[in-house]
Write a protein that holds these residues in place. Structure first.
Motif, PDB file in Angstrom:
ATOM      1  N   PHE A   7     -11.112  -6.167   6.670  1.00 25.48           N
ATOM      2  CA  PHE A   7     -12.063  -4.996   6.312  1.00 25.48           C
ATOM      3  C   PHE A   7     -11.813  -4.199   5.131  1.00 25.48           C
ATOM      4  CE2 PHE A   7     -13.440  -0.615   8.272  1.00 25.48           C
ATOM      5  CZ  PHE A   7     -14.052  -0.206   7.541  1.00 25.48           C
ATOM      6  N   THR A   9     -11.807  -1.036   2.277  1.00 27.37           N
ATOM      7  CA  THR A   9     -12.341   0.378   2.578  1.00 27.37           C
ATOM      8  C   THR A   9     -12.071   1.000   1.362  1.00 27.37           C
ATOM      9  OG1 THR A   9     -13.221   2.111   3.962  1.00 27.37           O
ATOM     10  CG2 THR A   9     -11.082   1.272   4.118  1.00 27.37           C
ATOM     11  N   ASP A  10     -12.943   1.978   0.573  1.00 24.54           N
ATOM     12  CA  ASP A  10     -12.744   2.753  -0.161  1.00 24.54           C
ATOM     13  C   ASP A  10     -12.888   4.320   0.384  1.00 24.54           C
ATOM     14  OD1 ASP A  10     -15.524   2.923  -0.277  1.00 24.54           O
ATOM     15  OD2 ASP A  10     -15.680   2.288  -2.281  1.00 24.54           O
ATOM     16  N   PHE A  11     -13.386   4.157   1.638  1.00 24.00           N
ATOM     17  CA  PHE A  11     -13.731   5.340   2.579  1.00 24.00           C
ATOM     18  C   PHE A  11     -14.948   5.902   2.271  1.00 24.00           C
ATOM     19  CE2 PHE A  11      -9.027   5.767   1.660  1.00 24.00           C
ATOM     20  CZ  PHE A  11      -8.652   5.066   2.917  1.00 24.00           C
ATOM     21  N   SER A  15     -18.862   1.710   2.873  1.00 24.71           N
ATOM     22  CA  SER A  15     -17.950   0.734   3.297  1.00 24.71           C
ATOM     23  C   SER A  15     -17.560   1.161   4.860  1.00 24.71           C
ATOM     24  CB  SER A  15     -16.597   0.763   2.449  1.00 24.71           C
ATOM     25  OG  SER A  15     -15.985   2.244   2.933  1.00 24.71           O
ATOM     26  N   LEU A  16     -17.697   2.279   5.247  1.00 30.43           N
ATOM     27  CA  LEU A  16     -17.490   2.733   6.602  1.00 30.43           C
ATOM     28  C   LEU A  16     -18.482   2.056   7.712  1.00 30.43           C
ATOM     29  CD1 LEU A  16     -15.795   6.413   6.260  1.00 30.43           C
ATOM     30  CD2 LEU A  16     -14.806   4.238   6.515  1.00 30.43           C
ATOM     31  N   HIS A  37      -6.758  -0.898   1.867  1.00 31.59           N
ATOM     32  CA  HIS A  37      -7.486   0.258   0.922  1.00 31.59           C
ATOM     33  C   HIS A  37      -6.681  -0.248  -0.347  1.00 31.59           C
ATOM     34  CE1 HIS A  37      -8.910   3.701  -0.765  1.00 31.59           C
ATOM     35  NE2 HIS A  37      -7.581   3.989  -1.090  1.00 31.59           N
ATOM     36  N   ILE A  80      -9.272   5.448  10.912  1.00 33.38           N
ATOM     37  CA  ILE A  80     -10.007   3.935  11.048  1.00 33.38           C
ATOM     38  C   ILE A  80      -9.634   3.045  11.886  1.00 33.38           C
ATOM     39  CG2 ILE A  80     -10.843   1.927   9.593  1.00 33.38           C
ATOM     40  CD1 ILE A  80     -11.244   3.828   7.190  1.00 33.38           C
ATOM     41  N   GLY A 119     -18.353  -3.495   2.738  1.00 34.89           N
ATOM     42  CA  GLY A 119     -19.629  -2.707   2.714  1.00 34.89           C
ATOM     43  C   GLY A 119     -20.003  -2.698   1.127  1.00 34.89           C
TER      44      GLY A 119
END
Length: 157
Positions: A7, A9-11, A15-16, A37, A80, A119
């Motif tokens: 997973f 994510t770039d926050f 992505s979330l 990340h 997260i 995402g």
């Protein structure tokens, strides 16, 4: 089938949105999540220069802005991770430095994941077509299946 997933994510909100799909993935066998990340060196240089980009100088010591940015990333990752662990998942965190797409593909291979769940902002402007997006890079270069979770369409589209 998808016991260990990656997973990235770039926050961002898109992505979330992946978090909404975790229960369904657990039903499909997911037990572990590799949370990634990527620290993009271009962003690190901008932060290190105090927002001046390549025109500024990079200080030898961590600035207040850098410290705040580092702490913000740590807090977001912890948040997260807690959400995933509350759902009964084992979580491994990776924060590589590099180009996001390439680092995501590398992490997926290194951690032996069975699925990448990413995402997407879903933009289609000329800049993204010419430069490519992270999700497009991952789709084209990953050795695992990729599930792309698109952002919600704006009303009236």
């Amino acid at each position: 089938m998808f016991e260990r997933i990656l997973f990235p994510t770039d926050f961002s909100k898109p992505s979330l949105k992946v978090l909404d799909y975790i229960p369904a993935l657990q039903e499909a066998g997911t037990r572990e999540v590799v949370l990634v990340h990527v620290l993009d060196p271009r962003e690190i240089t901008l932060i290190a220069a105090g927002g001046q980009g390549f025109l500024g100088t990079v200080p030898d010591r961590e600035t207040e802005v850098q410290r705040q940015q580092r702490e913000e990333i740590q807090h977001r990752i912890i948040d997260i991770r807690r959400v995933l662990e509350k759902q009964g998942l084992e979580v491994t965190v990776r924060t590589p430095i590099g180009t996001p797409g390439a680092e995501i593909v590398t992490a997926a291979d290194a951690d032996g994941v069975s699925l990448i769940v990413i995402g997407s902002h879903g933009r289609s402007n000329l800049r993204d077509r010419l430069l490519g997006t992270v999700s497009e890079y991952v789709i084209k270069n990953a050795h695992q299946p990729v599930l792309v979770v698109k952002r919600e369409a704006a009303a009236g589209r």
